[in-house]
Motif scaffolding. Structure first.
Motif, mmCIF file in Angstrom:
data_model
loop_
_atom_site.group_PDB
_atom_site.id
_atom_site.type_symbol
_atom_site.label_atom_id
_atom_site.label_comp_id
_atom_site.label_asym_id
_atom_site.label_seq_id
_atom_site.Cartn_x
_atom_site.Cartn_y
_atom_site.Cartn_z
ATOM 1 N N HIS A 264 0.816 -1.213 0.000
ATOM 2 C CA HIS A 264 0.000 0.000 0.000
ATOM 3 C C HIS A 264 0.846 1.257 0.000
ATOM 4 O O HIS A 264 0.528 2.262 -0.682
ATOM 5 C CB HIS A 264 -0.927 -0.057 1.235
ATOM 6 C CG HIS A 264 -1.927 1.053 1.237
ATOM 7 N ND1 HIS A 264 -2.959 1.172 0.317
ATOM 8 C CD2 HIS A 264 -2.075 2.123 2.080
ATOM 9 C CE1 HIS A 264 -3.667 2.208 0.561
ATOM 10 N NE2 HIS A 264 -3.155 2.820 1.657
ATOM 11 N N LYS A 265 1.921 1.229 0.680
ATOM 12 C CA LYS A 265 2.828 2.390 0.735
ATOM 13 C C LYS A 265 3.462 2.635 -0.610
ATOM 14 O O LYS A 265 3.580 3.810 -1.049
ATOM 15 C CB LYS A 265 3.881 2.127 1.794
ATOM 16 C CG LYS A 265 4.823 3.299 2.015
ATOM 17 C CD LYS A 265 5.806 2.979 3.122
ATOM 18 C CE LYS A 265 6.746 4.150 3.352
ATOM 19 N NZ LYS A 265 7.716 3.851 4.451
ATOM 20 N N ASP A 266 3.831 1.580 -1.337
ATOM 21 C CA ASP A 266 4.420 1.784 -2.675
ATOM 22 C C ASP A 266 3.417 2.426 -3.632
ATOM 23 O O ASP A 266 3.758 3.295 -4.443
ATOM 24 C CB ASP A 266 4.873 0.427 -3.219
ATOM 25 C CG ASP A 266 6.077 -0.139 -2.441
ATOM 26 O OD1 ASP A 266 6.784 0.691 -1.817
ATOM 27 O OD2 ASP A 266 6.286 -1.357 -2.508
ATOM 28 N N ILE A 267 2.181 1.953 -3.496
ATOM 29 C CA ILE A 267 1.158 2.541 -4.384
ATOM 30 C C ILE A 267 0.999 4.024 -4.107
ATOM 31 O O ILE A 267 0.910 4.864 -5.030
ATOM 32 C CB ILE A 267 -0.171 1.797 -4.189
ATOM 33 C CG1 ILE A 267 -0.044 0.371 -4.741
ATOM 34 C CG2 ILE A 267 -1.308 2.524 -4.904
ATOM 35 C CD1 ILE A 267 -1.222 -0.506 -4.408
ATOM 36 N N LEU A 268 0.935 4.387 -2.870
ATOM 37 C CA LEU A 268 0.773 5.806 -2.522
ATOM 38 C C LEU A 268 1.974 6.622 -2.981
ATOM 39 O O LEU A 268 1.828 7.759 -3.475
ATOM 40 C CB LEU A 268 0.560 5.946 -1.019
ATOM 41 C CG LEU A 268 -0.768 5.384 -0.491
ATOM 42 C CD1 LEU A 268 -0.809 5.494 1.041
ATOM 43 C CD2 LEU A 268 -1.961 6.119 -1.084
ATOM 44 N N GLN A 269 3.175 6.082 -2.811
ATOM 45 C CA GLN A 269 4.365 6.823 -3.247
ATOM 46 C C GLN A 269 4.351 7.016 -4.779
ATOM 47 O O GLN A 269 4.749 8.068 -5.300
ATOM 48 C CB GLN A 269 5.619 6.083 -2.817
ATOM 49 C CG GLN A 269 5.883 6.160 -1.325
ATOM 50 C CD GLN A 269 7.122 5.373 -0.933
ATOM 51 O OE1 GLN A 269 7.711 4.683 -1.764
ATOM 52 N NE2 GLN A 269 7.509 5.477 0.354
ATOM 53 N N GLN A 270 3.911 5.973 -5.466
ATOM 54 C CA GLN A 270 3.852 6.094 -6.933
ATOM 55 C C GLN A 270 2.836 7.157 -7.350
ATOM 56 O O GLN A 270 3.089 7.955 -8.261
ATOM 57 C CB GLN A 270 3.470 4.732 -7.518
ATOM 58 C CG GLN A 270 3.548 4.723 -9.044
ATOM 59 C CD GLN A 270 3.258 3.338 -9.620
ATOM 60 O OE1 GLN A 270 3.012 2.378 -8.857
ATOM 61 N NE2 GLN A 270 3.302 3.246 -10.938
ATOM 62 N N ASP A 271 1.666 7.179 -6.695
ATOM 63 C CA ASP A 271 0.685 8.224 -7.016
ATOM 64 C C ASP A 271 1.222 9.605 -6.705
ATOM 65 O O ASP A 271 0.989 10.576 -7.454
ATOM 66 C CB ASP A 271 -0.599 7.965 -6.213
ATOM 67 C CG ASP A 271 -1.322 6.690 -6.678
ATOM 68 O OD1 ASP A 271 -1.067 6.286 -7.834
ATOM 69 O OD2 ASP A 271 -2.131 6.156 -5.911
ATOM 70 N N LEU A 272 1.950 9.708 -5.599
ATOM 71 C CA LEU A 272 2.528 11.006 -5.237
ATOM 72 C C LEU A 272 3.549 11.458 -6.254
ATOM 73 O O LEU A 272 3.602 12.650 -6.639
ATOM 74 C CB LEU A 272 3.147 10.916 -3.837
ATOM 75 C CG LEU A 272 3.815 12.200 -3.321
ATOM 76 C CD1 LEU A 272 2.785 13.344 -3.249
ATOM 77 C CD2 LEU A 272 4.450 11.965 -1.952
ATOM 78 N N ALA A 273 4.366 10.549 -6.759
ATOM 79 C CA ALA A 273 5.375 10.917 -7.763
ATOM 80 C C ALA A 273 4.718 11.384 -9.054
ATOM 81 O O ALA A 273 5.136 12.372 -9.700
ATOM 82 C CB ALA A 273 6.293 9.720 -8.027
ATOM 83 N N GLU A 274 3.631 10.702 -9.463
ATOM 84 C CA GLU A 274 2.935 11.117 -10.684
ATOM 85 C C GLU A 274 2.304 12.498 -10.513
ATOM 86 O O GLU A 274 2.334 13.332 -11.427
ATOM 87 C CB GLU A 274 1.860 10.084 -11.020
ATOM 88 C CG GLU A 274 2.425 8.753 -11.489
ATOM 89 C CD GLU A 274 1.313 7.745 -11.762
ATOM 90 O OE1 GLU A 274 0.137 8.117 -11.518
ATOM 91 O OE2 GLU A 274 1.613 6.631 -12.249
ATOM 92 N N ALA A 275 1.760 12.759 -9.324
ATOM 93 C CA ALA A 275 1.175 14.087 -9.097
ATOM 94 C C ALA A 275 2.239 15.167 -9.125
ATOM 95 O O ALA A 275 2.030 16.262 -9.665
ATOM 96 C CB ALA A 275 0.428 14.089 -7.762
ATOM 97 N N ILE A 276 3.405 14.870 -8.524
ATOM 98 C CA ILE A 276 4.494 15.867 -8.543
ATOM 99 C C ILE A 276 4.958 16.123 -9.968
ATOM 100 O O ILE A 276 5.208 17.273 -10.371
ATOM 101 C CB ILE A 276 5.642 15.391 -7.629
ATOM 102 C CG1 ILE A 276 5.177 15.427 -6.166
ATOM 103 C CG2 ILE A 276 6.875 16.257 -7.823
ATOM 104 C CD1 ILE A 276 6.162 14.790 -5.207
ATOM 105 N N ASP A 277 5.095 15.052 -10.767
ATOM 106 C CA ASP A 277 5.528 15.248 -12.162
ATOM 107 C C ASP A 277 4.516 16.091 -12.958
ATOM 108 O O ASP A 277 4.895 16.975 -13.749
ATOM 109 C CB ASP A 277 5.703 13.888 -12.833
ATOM 110 C CG ASP A 277 6.871 13.105 -12.251
ATOM 111 O OD1 ASP A 277 7.753 13.767 -11.668
ATOM 112 O OD2 ASP A 277 6.882 11.873 -12.402
ATOM 113 N N SER A 278 3.225 15.817 -12.746
ATOM 114 C CA SER A 278 2.199 16.605 -13.448
ATOM 115 C C SER A 278 2.235 18.062 -13.043
ATOM 116 O O SER A 278 2.095 18.972 -13.870
ATOM 117 C CB SER A 278 0.827 16.005 -13.150
ATOM 118 O OG SER A 278 -0.192 16.788 -13.767
ATOM 119 N N GLN A 279 2.499 18.314 -11.715
ATOM 120 C CA GLN A 279 2.583 19.705 -11.249
ATOM 121 C C GLN A 279 3.779 20.404 -11.846
ATOM 122 O O GLN A 279 3.704 21.574 -12.245
ATOM 123 C CB GLN A 279 2.651 19.700 -9.722
ATOM 124 C CG GLN A 279 2.603 21.108 -9.118
ATOM 125 C CD GLN A 279 2.612 21.077 -7.602
ATOM 126 O OE1 GLN A 279 2.747 19.992 -6.995
ATOM 127 N NE2 GLN A 279 2.467 22.229 -6.992
#
Length: 951
Positions: A264-279
């Motif tokens: 679950h933590k890996d999934i959240l980190q991956q979503d966070l990285a994608e959001a940062i890249d989009s920003q």
């Protein structure tokens, strides 16, 4: 004098009273035309057939208005004296008019005393002739003094002419400078036009940039909205993630395995990285849009600065153009003043030349009179030769030629009769007498007559010689203009006369004057404007001579058939034909050919058959100049005039010129290649007097009398084919020569026509060019549409509407008398459009907009004001476009179309050209005004061609 072969008539002494007066009455007309009463009256007084009262009645009676009436009245008075009156008249003719004496009596003038009737003593006759010669010498001296004064006046006028020529040269320099300034102004106008075009391009680019900037701003706004939406979605997603994370942590059992938490933590980190890249990516896009926005702002500022610089340049060029226009106006006003001064100078020069010609004519008349006086003196000398043989013992050294004696002379050798070089018919002499008849007649009648003793005659001759010695130098200069003719027999050398008085002796240092003085031919033709009248009998005059020239140069005799009647009477090449008189169908006709065309002159001379009179003016220099131009092909004839074509003519393969109705042609030859039905003409440049395309066109009578077919025009072509010309005169050719009937003084030309107002086909009408001032008035037609557009033109720069003047009743009457009222605002009102109101606007350098009708055009033409007439063509579609404006003026489309239809035919009656606007060239009021400005500018540059008023 009479010729040598004149047969001897009946002896006058043997004829009775009735026979003598019947002889005189048979020649009464000839005597009345050829005799001057003031010359014969002194002799008739001397023989006592007329009294002083009779002399005053003849010379001073107001009822006798001309010389013929005075001569006829003198004959009536002599008829009351019976046979003595007839004998005295014939003796007077024998003394003063020997040629007329021979024509009347058929006898030669006698030089023997036995031929005189004895009414006057021989000594009294001698005394009379001496007094006559003395009076004539006095008159000659006065004429010489007057000629000297006239010569000084001529020299002064010639100096003035030279000064005027210098001023004319200066005016030409100013005109050249004006042309240079006009060319410079044209170049500046072209530069301004280029700058305007560049300014329009910049405006277009600036507009495109503004539109692009607006598009970019809209795109940036959309992107900011998208970024805001993405940020909002990102925050909502982060909040949901935190919420799910906390919830999942609360709901997870302690028994959960560490592997699930790691996943679950890996999934959240991956979503966070994608959001940062989009920003980060959105931030990059935002930065790029901001940089692009700053660049567009800088480009906008540069375009604004460039626009302001161009505006300053346009303002500066506008000021320069206004200054150039003011300078051009000043130069043109100066040119007008110089042209006025030049015209005045030309007028002064023409007056001076006319005065010089008149002085030379008077001088020539005096010389001819001098010749007659000398002939009379030597005739009298020959008559006195028998008596001087008896009186030679008293005075041996005094001769008739000496100015010291008048009664005793040495015997003279017999002289042969001399002949004149340029003998003319007697009518030419009578014409010379008629020119000087208006002068106050001087009487040379005797006062205190003394017997002709030798001592009295010697005393008189001493006084005469003292006066005549002062005139020797002038007499010598006068004799230079004459030559003495002889028959080949040399005369004996005559001794130089001398006389003695007391202790003083005077001897003449020069030989006696020749007995007959005849003017040499080169001296005779130097008088400008002399017209010689020659009469001849011929079957066909045109077959005996050929002519060249035309209305510009004059019609000259070119060749004369050798041995013909024209050659016999002395007609030679180089003489201008001024006038011809002849009889036709028992009518005396006169044709003036001084300014006729070659075609007219050829036709006029072809009509001459039988007895005719020709008036010729010698102009050898002009004739030689014309021949030189013809040889150098500078011109094809002496014709030059301009015509307006009233009928469309097609072209063909034979060199005919295609012309349209209302074209202007320059006719340069009315008989090209001796053809009788063609003219050679050239089309004229609309703005300058330059010939363009040339060719042949049918002449006037070929189109009128031969019914030349009019060139067909296509049905779709709207160009006018025929112009119907209305005239109030007879239906005659306005270009034709004037044929004048001498007994009725009526003018006719060609075949007769009814004398009434007629509408006829005139293929051509004469026109003359005019160059009006810079700003001409504007007249828009039809009237209803013109009143709608006048206010629009008044708002333009360079145009001003003509305002009516308020006149009092006296001013109104005065303006009507001077024809200065163009149109009344209301019939019978005191508000009128006057000539002064139009002239006031024109003096400001503005176009005067005329809110008037067609009736004002002819009134303006009388005062040399030529308006620009523009007729606006209308159709039903154009009229619908103007419906709203017509309704505001209380008018309808039907009224506008009816006005246009009624006024369009009236334009053909105008003596000037007009411009028509095609109805398809405009669709609304704005496009019409734009085209009107262009048409006004084009019409202003054109030459104004005016027809003569046919009414």
């Amino acid at each position: 004098m009479a010729g040598e072969c004149v047969p001897e008539g009946p002896n006058l002494k043997e004829m009775g009273e009735e026979e003598l007066w019947e002889l005189i009455n048979d020649n009464r007309h000839r005597i009345s035309l050829g005799v001057r009463p003031c010359i014969l009256i002194p002799y008739l007084r001397q023989v006592k057939v007329l009294t002083e009262v009779d002399e005053d009645e003849i010379l001073s009676c107001h009822n006798l208005t001309n010389r013929c009436m005075r001569t006829s009245y003198m004959l009536d008075l002599l008829r009351t004296q019976g046979r003595n009156g007839a004998i005295a008249l014939l003796e007077g003719l024998m003394i003063h008019y020997p040629t007329l004496y021979t024509q009347v009596t058929g006898r030669k003038p006698s030089t023997e005393p036995s031929r005189f009737s004895g009414l006057i003593k021989y000594s009294e006759l001698t005394e009379y002739l001496i007094r006559a010669v003395t009076g004539m010498q006095t008159e000659l001296q006065e004429a010489r003094n007057e000629a000297g004064k006239k010569g000084a006046r001529c020299s002064f006028l010639e100096s003035e002419v030279r000064q005027l020529m210098v001023q004319e040269e200066k005016s030409r320099h100013l005109q050249t400078e004006n042309e240079r300034l006009q060319r410079h102004l044209s170049s500046l106008q072209r530069d301004v036009t280029k700058l305007k075009d560049e300014k329009c391009d910049l405006y277009i680019r600036y507009t495109a940039a503004i539109e692009e900037k607006s598009a970019i701003n809209g795109r940036l706004h959309d992107l900011n909205l998208q970024v805001y939406q993405l940020q909002t979605e990102l925050q909502s997603i982060q909040m949901e993630n935190e919420f799910h994370k906390q919830r999942s942590l609360r709901s997870v059992f302690p028994s959960q395995t560490p592997q699930l938490q790691e996943a679950h933590k890996d999934i959240l980190q991956q979503d966070l990285a994608e959001a940062i890249d989009s920003q980060v990516e959105l931030a990059e896009h935002l930065k790029n849009y901001r940089e692009e926005n700053e660049k567009l702002l800088r480009d906008k500022q540069g375009l604004v600065d460039q626009t302001e610089a161009l505006s300053l340049q346009v303002q500066q060029l506008s000021l320069d153009c206004k200054m150039q226009q003011q300078k051009s106006t000043v130069v043109q006003s100066q040119m007008k003043e110089l042209q006025v001064e030049r015209d005045q100078a030309y007028q002064s020069r023409d007056d001076a030349q006319a005065m010089i010609a008149r002085i030379l004519a008077e001088k020539d008349t005096l010389r001819s009179q001098l010749v007659e006086l000398q002939e009379a003196v030597f005739i009298f000398q020959a008559k006195r030769s028998p008596r001087t043989q008896v009186q030679r013992s008293d005075v041996e050294n005094i001769s008739w030629e000496s100015p010291t004696s008048s009664s005793e002379e040495s015997p003279l050798p017999v002289r042969r009769r001399l002949r004149r070089m340029d003998a003319l018919n007697p009518m030419s002499l009578s014409s010379c007498y008629s020119e000087s008849e208006d002068a106050v007649p001087t009487s040379v009648r005797s006062k205190g007559v003394e017997p002709p003793s030798p001592e009295s005659l010697r005393r008189r001759q001493e006084v005469l010689y003292a006066d005549s010695s002062l005139e020797t130098a002038e007499t010598d200069s006068l004799l230079d203009d004459f030559v003495c003719l002889s028959d080949g027999i040399e005369e004996e050398q005559r001794p130089r006369p001398s006389f003695s008085h007391g202790s003083n002796s005077v001897s003449l240092s020069r030989t006696s004057a020749p007995p007959f003085l005849v003017r040499t031919r080169p001296k005779a033709i130097r008088i400008i404007g002399r017209v010689l009248s020659i009469s001849l009998q011929c079957e066909a005059l045109l077959s005996q001579l050929t002519v060249v020239g035309g209305n510009k140069s004059g019609v000259f005799v070119h060749q004369v058939t050798e041995g013909s009647a024209a050659h016999t009477v002395g007609i030679s090449p180089g003489a201008q034909i001024v006038e011809v008189r002849y009889e036709q169908n028992s009518r005396a006709l006169k044709m003036v050919l001084e300014d006729s065309t070659l075609e007219e002159a050829t036709w006029a001379l072809s009509q001459v058959t039988g007895f005719c009179h020709l008036s010729l003016r010698p102009r050898p220099n002009d004739y030689e100049a014309l021949l030189q131009q013809l040889q150098n092909s500078k011109t094809s004839s002496g014709d030059s005039f301009y015509i307006r074509v009233n009928i469309s003519l097609p072209a063909d393969t034979s060199g005919a010129l295609a012309v349209s109705c209302n074209d202007i042609l320059h006719v340069t030859n009315t008989r090209p290649d001796d053809t009788e039905d063609l003219w050679h003409a050239s089309q004229v440049h609309p703005c300058q007097l330059l010939d363009l395309q040339s060719g042949t066109v049918p002449n006037y009578y070929r189109l009128v009398h031969c019914c030349e077919p009019v060139g067909r025009v296509d049905a779709q072509s709207e160009q006018k084919a025929v112009r119907i010309v209305s005239t109030g005169r007879q239906g005659r050719n306005p270009l034709w020569v004037s044929v004048e009937e001498e007994n009725t003084k009526s003018t006719e030309s060609g075949p007769p026509s009814p004398s009434k107002s007629c509408v006829t086909l005139m293929p051509y009408t004469l026109v003359t060019p005019h160059f009006p001032p810079v700003c001409r008035p504007i007249l828009l037609l039809p009237t209803i549409l013109g009143r709608m557009l006048d206010k629009k033109l008044d708002s333009w720069q360079g145009f001003q509407l003509c305002e009516p003047d308020v006149l009092t009743s006296s001013e109104h009457a005065a303006h009507i008398q001077r024809s200065e009222i163009l149109e009344e605002v209301e019939p019978g009102g005191n508000q009128c459009y006057t000539l002064q109101s139009v002239d006031k606007v024109m003096k400001k350098g503005l176009h005067c907009v005329l809110p008037l009708g067609l009736d004002c055009v002819r009134r303006l033409h009388r005062f040399e004001i030529f308006p620009i007439i523009i007729f606006i063509g209308l159709s039903a579609r154009n009229a619908r476009k103007l419906r709203s404006k017509l309704q505001r003026n209380g008018q309808t489309e039907e009224q506008l179309l009816a006005c246009s239809k009624s006024e369009e035919p009236l334009l053909d009656k105008l003596p000037c050209l007009f411009h028509s606007v095609d109805p398809d060239s405009w669709c609304d009021q704005n496009s019409l005004l734009t085209s009107l400005r262009t048409h006004i500018w084009e019409e202003q540059r054109k030459i104004v061609w005016m027809e003569p008023d046919l009414w």
